[in-house]
Enzyme design. Structure first.
Site, PDB file in Angstrom:
ATOM      1  N   GLY A  28      -3.781  -5.978   8.451  1.00  0.00           N
ATOM      2  CA  GLY A  28      -3.036  -5.079   9.326  1.00  0.00           C
ATOM      3  C   GLY A  28      -2.081  -4.222   8.517  1.00  0.00           C
ATOM      4  O   GLY A  28      -1.701  -4.565   7.403  1.00  0.00           O
ATOM      5  N   GLY A  73      -2.879 -10.505   2.787  1.00  0.00           N
ATOM      6  CA  GLY A  73      -1.984  -9.454   3.272  1.00  0.00           C
ATOM      7  C   GLY A  73      -0.510  -9.780   3.107  1.00  0.00           C
ATOM      8  O   GLY A  73       0.016  -9.801   2.007  1.00  0.00           O
ATOM      9  N   GLU A  80     -12.631  -4.158   7.060  1.00  0.00           N
ATOM     10  CA  GLU A  80     -12.952  -3.257   5.955  1.00  0.00           C
ATOM     11  C   GLU A  80     -13.733  -2.068   6.506  1.00  0.00           C
ATOM     12  O   GLU A  80     -14.297  -2.135   7.615  1.00  0.00           O
ATOM     13  CB  GLU A  80     -13.827  -3.989   4.923  1.00  0.00           C
ATOM     14  CG  GLU A  80     -13.154  -5.161   4.252  1.00  0.00           C
ATOM     15  CD  GLU A  80     -11.887  -4.768   3.511  1.00  0.00           C
ATOM     16  OE1 GLU A  80     -11.924  -3.843   2.693  1.00  0.00           O
ATOM     17  OE2 GLU A  80     -10.844  -5.384   3.762  1.00  0.00           O
ATOM     18  N   VAL A 136      -3.392   1.040   5.208  1.00  0.00           N
ATOM     19  CA  VAL A 136      -2.367   0.407   4.373  1.00  0.00           C
ATOM     20  C   VAL A 136      -1.456   1.468   3.746  1.00  0.00           C
ATOM     21  O   VAL A 136      -0.225   1.352   3.786  1.00  0.00           O
ATOM     22  CB  VAL A 136      -3.026  -0.472   3.278  1.00  0.00           C
ATOM     23  CG1 VAL A 136      -1.958  -1.136   2.419  1.00  0.00           C
ATOM     24  CG2 VAL A 136      -3.934  -1.518   3.903  1.00  0.00           C
ATOM     25  N   LYS A 173      -8.932  -6.176  -3.133  1.00  0.00           N
ATOM     26  CA  LYS A 173      -9.463  -7.410  -3.750  1.00  0.00           C
ATOM     27  C   LYS A 173     -10.907  -7.257  -4.172  1.00  0.00           C
ATOM     28  O   LYS A 173     -11.350  -7.898  -5.136  1.00  0.00           O
ATOM     29  CB  LYS A 173      -9.321  -8.620  -2.840  1.00  0.00           C
ATOM     30  CG  LYS A 173     -10.087  -8.542  -1.527  1.00  0.00           C
ATOM     31  CD  LYS A 173      -9.338  -7.746  -0.534  1.00  0.00           C
ATOM     32  CE  LYS A 173     -10.144  -7.207   0.582  1.00  0.00           C
ATOM     33  NZ  LYS A 173      -9.303  -6.752   1.693  1.00  0.00           N
ATOM     34  N   LYS A 194     -11.616 -13.133  -2.385  1.00  0.00           N
ATOM     35  CA  LYS A 194     -10.223 -13.605  -2.441  1.00  0.00           C
ATOM     36  C   LYS A 194     -10.161 -14.999  -3.061  1.00  0.00           C
ATOM     37  O   LYS A 194      -9.263 -15.301  -3.849  1.00  0.00           O
ATOM     38  CB  LYS A 194      -9.634 -13.609  -1.034  1.00  0.00           C
ATOM     39  CG  LYS A 194      -9.408 -12.201  -0.478  1.00  0.00           C
ATOM     40  CD  LYS A 194      -9.119 -12.234   1.009  1.00  0.00           C
ATOM     41  CE  LYS A 194      -8.779 -10.856   1.552  1.00  0.00           C
ATOM     42  NZ  LYS A 194      -8.815 -10.784   3.019  1.00  0.00           N
ATOM     43  N   ILE A 231       1.196 -12.552   3.511  1.00  0.00           N
ATOM     44  CA  ILE A 231       1.641 -13.873   3.014  1.00  0.00           C
ATOM     45  C   ILE A 231       1.761 -13.797   1.490  1.00  0.00           C
ATOM     46  O   ILE A 231       0.793 -13.441   0.827  1.00  0.00           O
ATOM     47  CB  ILE A 231       0.617 -14.993   3.346  1.00  0.00           C
ATOM     48  CG1 ILE A 231       0.249 -14.991   4.823  1.00  0.00           C
ATOM     49  CG2 ILE A 231       1.132 -16.342   2.907  1.00  0.00           C
ATOM     50  CD1 ILE A 231      -0.848 -16.015   5.174  1.00  0.00           C
ATOM     51  N   ARG A 246      -8.503  12.223   0.377  1.00  0.00           N
ATOM     52  CA  ARG A 246      -9.689  13.084   0.228  1.00  0.00           C
ATOM     53  C   ARG A 246      -9.564  14.296   1.127  1.00  0.00           C
ATOM     54  O   ARG A 246      -9.819  15.411   0.746  1.00  0.00           O
ATOM     55  CB  ARG A 246     -10.947  12.310   0.634  1.00  0.00           C
ATOM     56  CG  ARG A 246     -11.465  11.387  -0.413  1.00  0.00           C
ATOM     57  CD  ARG A 246     -12.683  10.670   0.100  1.00  0.00           C
ATOM     58  NE  ARG A 246     -12.386   9.891   1.327  1.00  0.00           N
ATOM     59  CZ  ARG A 246     -13.073   8.859   1.741  1.00  0.00           C
ATOM     60  NH1 ARG A 246     -14.118   8.466   1.063  1.00  0.00           N
ATOM     61  NH2 ARG A 246     -12.755   8.205   2.832  1.00  0.00           N
ATOM     62  N   GLU A 249      -0.264  -8.534  -4.996  1.00  0.00           N
ATOM     63  CA  GLU A 249       0.079  -9.506  -3.947  1.00  0.00           C
ATOM     64  C   GLU A 249      -0.682  -9.243  -2.642  1.00  0.00           C
ATOM     65  O   GLU A 249      -1.130 -10.161  -1.962  1.00  0.00           O
ATOM     66  CB  GLU A 249       1.585  -9.462  -3.686  1.00  0.00           C
ATOM     67  CG  GLU A 249       2.072 -10.472  -2.681  1.00  0.00           C
ATOM     68  CD  GLU A 249       1.799 -11.906  -3.103  1.00  0.00           C
ATOM     69  OE1 GLU A 249       2.407 -12.383  -4.055  1.00  0.00           O
ATOM     70  OE2 GLU A 249       0.938 -12.554  -2.463  1.00  0.00           O
TER      71      GLU A 249
HETATM   72  P1  NAP Z   1      -8.764   2.988   4.790  1.00  0.00           P
HETATM   73  O1  NAP Z   1      -8.011   3.009   6.066  1.00  0.00           O
HETATM   74  O2  NAP Z   1     -10.218   3.244   4.785  1.00  0.00           O
HETATM   75  O3  NAP Z   1      -8.044   4.043   3.826  1.00  0.00           O
HETATM   76  C1  NAP Z   1      -8.551   4.411   2.587  1.00  0.00           C
HETATM   77  C2  NAP Z   1      -7.850   5.672   2.106  1.00  0.00           C
HETATM   78  O4  NAP Z   1      -8.326   5.978   0.798  1.00  0.00           O
HETATM   79  C3  NAP Z   1      -8.044   6.909   2.961  1.00  0.00           C
HETATM   80  O5  NAP Z   1      -6.797   7.555   3.113  1.00  0.00           O
HETATM   81  C4  NAP Z   1      -8.987   7.798   2.121  1.00  0.00           C
HETATM   82  O6  NAP Z   1      -8.742   9.164   2.224  1.00  0.00           O
HETATM   83  C5  NAP Z   1      -8.599   7.372   0.721  1.00  0.00           C
HETATM   84  N1  NAP Z   1      -9.661   7.562  -0.269  1.00  0.00           N
HETATM   85  C6  NAP Z   1     -10.884   6.981  -0.280  1.00  0.00           C
HETATM   86  N2  NAP Z   1     -11.571   7.384  -1.379  1.00  0.00           N
HETATM   87  C7  NAP Z   1     -10.738   8.206  -2.060  1.00  0.00           C
HETATM   88  C8  NAP Z   1     -10.835   8.915  -3.268  1.00  0.00           C
HETATM   89  N3  NAP Z   1     -11.942   8.848  -4.000  1.00  0.00           N
HETATM   90  N4  NAP Z   1      -9.776   9.654  -3.672  1.00  0.00           N
HETATM   91  C9  NAP Z   1      -8.646   9.712  -2.949  1.00  0.00           C
HETATM   92  N5  NAP Z   1      -8.478   9.039  -1.785  1.00  0.00           N
HETATM   93  C10 NAP Z   1      -9.518   8.315  -1.356  1.00  0.00           C
HETATM   94  O7  NAP Z   1      -8.528   1.593   4.050  1.00  0.00           O
HETATM   95  P2  NAP Z   1      -7.345   0.537   4.250  1.00  0.00           P
HETATM   96  O8  NAP Z   1      -7.612  -0.329   5.425  1.00  0.00           O
HETATM   97  O9  NAP Z   1      -6.044   1.231   4.152  1.00  0.00           O
HETATM   98  O10 NAP Z   1      -7.569  -0.394   2.984  1.00  0.00           O
HETATM   99  C11 NAP Z   1      -7.231   0.042   1.689  1.00  0.00           C
HETATM  100  C12 NAP Z   1      -7.422  -1.108   0.718  1.00  0.00           C
HETATM  101  O11 NAP Z   1      -6.539  -2.168   1.082  1.00  0.00           O
HETATM  102  C13 NAP Z   1      -8.826  -1.702   0.724  1.00  0.00           C
HETATM  103  O12 NAP Z   1      -9.154  -2.091  -0.570  1.00  0.00           O
HETATM  104  C14 NAP Z   1      -8.678  -2.949   1.607  1.00  0.00           C
HETATM  105  O13 NAP Z   1      -9.595  -3.967   1.272  1.00  0.00           O
HETATM  106  C15 NAP Z   1      -7.280  -3.374   1.267  1.00  0.00           C
HETATM  107  N6  NAP Z   1      -6.618  -4.162   2.302  1.00  0.00           N
HETATM  108  C16 NAP Z   1      -6.663  -3.722   3.597  1.00  0.00           C
HETATM  109  C17 NAP Z   1      -5.997  -4.454   4.569  1.00  0.00           C
HETATM  110  C18 NAP Z   1      -6.007  -4.039   6.014  1.00  0.00           C
HETATM  111  O14 NAP Z   1      -5.534  -4.787   6.858  1.00  0.00           O
HETATM  112  N7  NAP Z   1      -6.529  -2.860   6.345  1.00  0.00           N
HETATM  113  C19 NAP Z   1      -5.292  -5.615   4.217  1.00  0.00           C
HETATM  114  C20 NAP Z   1      -5.268  -6.005   2.870  1.00  0.00           C
HETATM  115  C21 NAP Z   1      -5.941  -5.264   1.931  1.00  0.00           C
HETATM  116  P3  NAP Z   1      -9.006   9.972   3.590  1.00  0.00           P
HETATM  117  O15 NAP Z   1      -7.991   9.401   4.562  1.00  0.00           O
HETATM  118  O16 NAP Z   1      -8.722  11.393   3.270  1.00  0.00           O
HETATM  119  O17 NAP Z   1     -10.401   9.666   4.005  1.00  0.00           O
HETATM  120  N1  HSE Z   2     -10.494  -6.946   5.985  1.00  0.00           N
HETATM  121  C1  HSE Z   2      -9.542  -7.872   5.472  1.00  0.00           C
HETATM  122  C2  HSE Z   2      -9.358  -8.987   6.472  1.00  0.00           C
HETATM  123  C3  HSE Z   2      -8.240  -7.183   5.204  1.00  0.00           C
HETATM  124  O1  HSE Z   2      -9.782  -8.854   7.616  1.00  0.00           O
HETATM  125  O2  HSE Z   2      -8.798 -10.015   6.110  1.00  0.00           O
HETATM  126  C4  HSE Z   2      -7.265  -8.043   4.454  1.00  0.00           C
HETATM  127  O3  HSE Z   2      -7.696  -8.266   3.141  1.00  0.00           O
END
Ligand code: NAP
Ligand code: HSE
Length: 432
Positions: free
Chosen positions: A301, A134, A190, A14, A105, A205, A136, A45, A129
Site C-alpha cells: 500500500g 512494506g 504488482e 509508492v 524486491k 522476499k 514493517i 515516463r 527496507e
Molecule cells: P507503479 O504504480 O506501477 O509505479 C511505477 C512508476 O514507475 C510509474 O510512475 C511509472 O511511470 C514509472 N516508470 C516505470 N518505468 C519507468 C522508466 N523506465 N523510467 C521512468 N519511470 C518509469 O508501481 P508501484 O506500486 O509504485 O511499485 C513500485 C515498486 O515498489 C515496485 O518495485 C513494487 O514491487 C514495489 N513495492 C510496491 C508496493 C505497493 O504496495 N504498491 C509495496 C512495496 C514495494 P508512469 O507513471 O509515467 O507510467
Molecule cells: N505486491 C506486493 C504485495 C507489494 O502485495 O505484497 C509489497 O511488496
C-alpha cells in the site's frame, strides 16, 4: 542550514506516497534528519498522467539525466517496478554518484549481487527496507536489531495481495477474480499480479530475508513455491472446520541445512499468524537469545511503503545507511554460512483432500498407500456425497502426522493414479 536534495524515479503508488511525505511533512523530515530533505526531481515516463500529489514547478520530468547530471541531488528513491529498466536506471544512478533507496524486491532478488557489487565498488549505498513487508521494519530488525542471535526459524506472510485475496474469499465469500481486481484497485498488487498470486513475490522476499537472517545465498528460483492461484474455496471451508486458517506462508527453518519454501499453509486458529487479515503482513522470527518475536503491519500500500522508503532516505541523508551498507553480509563476497537442504527431506504435517468415487474399499486403499510411505493419519473427514448418482464425488479430507515432503508427494501421485480418484488431490502443509 545544509539540506539534502532528493530525487525520485517512478511516481506511481509508492513514489507518489514518498513525494507526499517529503512535501506535506517537510518539518517532520527536517526534525528527524537534522536538515531539510528537498524533493528536487521526480522522473516518470508519461508527463501528462494525473498524479495524486502536487509537486513544485520543474520537479516532474521524463529525463533521468536531470537527476544523474545534477551533482546536488545526492540521494534517489528508485521506485519503478520490474527488473530490466529498473536495473539500468539503478546502474546509471550509481555511476553518477547517487546513494539509492529502493522498494523493488524483484530487482534485488534478480540483480542484487551485481547492483550491490557496483555500489560497493563506487563507495555508494543501497537501502531497501521497503522491499520486504512494506511498512514493517523487518530488514532493519533482522539485519541489525537481532544480530546478537542465531536465528533458527522465520515464518512469514510476505505478500499482502495474496493475504488480501484469501481473507476476502474466506470472510466474505468473494470470488477469486473480484478479489484480485480489488487488490489491484487498492494499489497492493504488482503491475502483473501473477507475481503476487503464484508465490513469486513471496519467494523473492524470502530469498532476501534468508540471506540476511541465515547467511544463505539463495537464488529465489531455487525456492520451492506454490501460490494461492490454485486455491479452492472448499479447502478454506475444510480448514476452518478443522480449526485452521489458510495463509500463504514463507518458511525458513534451520536444521543443520536450511529449509525454505512458500506455500498455502493451514495455520492453527489462535496463532498470531492465523489472525493476520487483509493486506497485512506478519513475520515470526525465532532467535536463540531473544526467543520468539512477532512483527505485524501493513506490508503493501502507498503510505505504509512510503513510510519505509522515507525512513531510508533520512538514514541515507544523515549517513547511517553508509555504515550499515559497509558491514552488510547481503550479496557481499563473504561465503554462505548455510546451504539449502533437500526439500524432499523436509518434514511437516499435511492436509490432504482427495476427490474420490464413493465405493467400498477406497478409504482402506488410500490409508494403505499413505501407510506404505510411512505416513500416519491423524484425522479424517468424509461428508455425504455432493452429487447423487453412479459416480458420486466424495471429498475425503485427511490430516496426517509428521511426514517427509517427498513421501507426501509420492503418495499423492500414486493415489491420483487410481481409477477411483476423480480430480487431482490437494496437499497443504500444516502449522500447529
Ligand atoms: P507503479 O504504480 O506501477 O509505479 C511505477 C512508476 O514507475 C510509474 O510512475 C511509472 O511511470 C514509472 N516508470 C516505470 N518505468 C519507468 C522508466 N523506465 N523510467 C521512468 N519511470 C518509469 O508501481 P508501484 O506500486 O509504485 O511499485 C513500485 C515498486 O515498489 C515496485 O518495485 C513494487 O514491487 C514495489 N513495492 C510496491 C508496493 C505497493 O504496495 N504498491 C509495496 C512495496 C514495494 P508512469 O507513471 O509515467 O507510467
Ligand atoms: N505486491 C506486493 C504485495 C507489494 O502485495 O505484497 C509489497 O511488496
Amino acid at each position: 542550514m545544509e539540506k539534502t536534495k532528493v530525487g525520485i524515479v517512478g511516481l506511481g503508488n509508492v513514489g507518489s506516497g514518498v513525494a507526499r511525505l517529503l512535501t506535506e511533512q517537510s518539518a517532520r523530515m527536517t526534525r528527524h534528519a537534522g536538515q531539510p530533505l528537498e524533493l528536487a526531481k521526480a522522473v516518470v515516463r508519461d508527463l501528462d498522467k494525473p498524479r495524486d500529489v502536487t509537486l513544485g514547478p520543474n520537479v516532474l520530468t521524463n529525463d533521468l539525466k536531470e537527476i544523474t547530471e545534477d551533482p546536488e541531488i545526492r540521494v534517489v528513491a528508485q521506485l519503478i517496478g520490474g527488473t530490466e529498466a529498473a536495473r539500468q536506471v539503478m546502474l546509471e544512478l550509481l555511476e553518477s554518484g547517487k546513494d539509492i533507496v529502493t522498494a523493488n524486491k524483484a530487482l534485488l532478488a534478480e540483480h542484487g549481487p551485481e547492483l550491490f557489487d557496483r555500489a560497493r565498488a563506487l563507495n555508494r549505498s543501497i537501502a531497501f527496507e521497503a522491499s520486504v513487508c512494506g511498512g514493517i521494519p523487518i530488514i532493519t530488525n533482522i539485519g541489525q536489531c537481532l544480530s546478537a542471535n542465531q536465528i533458527t526459524s522465520l515464518s512469514g506472510i510476505l505478500n499482502g495481495t495474496s493475504n488480501f485475496i484469501v481473507s476476502r474469499m474466506e470472510q466474505e465469500g468473494a470470488d477469486y477474480p473480484a478479489a484480485v481486481a480489488e487488490a489491484q484497485r487498492l494499489g497492493f498488487a504488482e503491475a502483473d499480479p501473477t507475481m503476487d498470486v503464484d508465490g513469486t513475490d513471496a519467494a523473492q522476499k524470502l530469498s532476501i530475508l534468508a540471506h540476511l537472517a541465515f547467511g544463505a545465498r539463495v537464488d529465489w528460483h531455487e525456492i520451492p513455491r506454490i501460490g494461492i492461484d490454485t486455491l479452492d474455496a472448499a479447502d478454506l471451508r475444510y480448514a476452518r472446520e478443522l480449526g485452521y486458517r489458510v495463509k500463504l506462508l514463507a518458511i525458513a527453518k534451520l536444521n543443520g541445512e536450511l529449509e525454505l519454501h512458500v506455500s498455502p499453509t493451514l495455520v492453527r486458529a489462535g496463532r498470531p499468524l492465523a489472525e493476520v487479515r487483509e493486506a497485512y503482513n506478519a513475520v515470526t522470527v525465532v532467535g536463540d537469545a531473544v526467543g520468539n518475536v512477532f512483527f505485524h503491519g501493513l506490508g503493501a500500500g502507498q503510505m505504509p511503503t512510503a513510510s519505509a522508503v522515507v525512513s531510508d532516505l533520512i538514514d541515507t541523508a544523515v549517513g547511517r545507511t553508509r555504515i550499515t551498507f559497509r558491514t552488510l553480509e547481503l550479496w557481499s563476497g563473504r561465503p554462505p554460512r548455510v546451504t539449502l537442504g533437500d526439500h524432499a527431506q523436509a518434514r511437516g504435517r499435511y492436509y490432504l483432500r482427495f476427490t474420490i468415487r464413493d465405493s467400498p474399499g477406497v478409504l482402506g486403499d488410500i490409508a494403505g498407500v499413505l501407510g506404505g510411505y510411512d505416513i500416519s493419519i491423524a484425522s479424517v473427514i468424509q461428508h455425504e456425497p455432493e452429487v447423487q448418482g453412479e459416480d458420486e464425488l466424495v471429498p475425503l479430507v485427511i490430516m496426517t502426522h509428521l511426514a517427509s515432503e517427498g513421501a507426501a508427494q509420492s503418495a499423492i501421485e500414486e493415489i491420483d493414479g487410481r481409477d477411483y480418484t476423480l480430480q487431482p488431490s490437494v496437499r497443504m502443509r500444516v502449522l500447529d
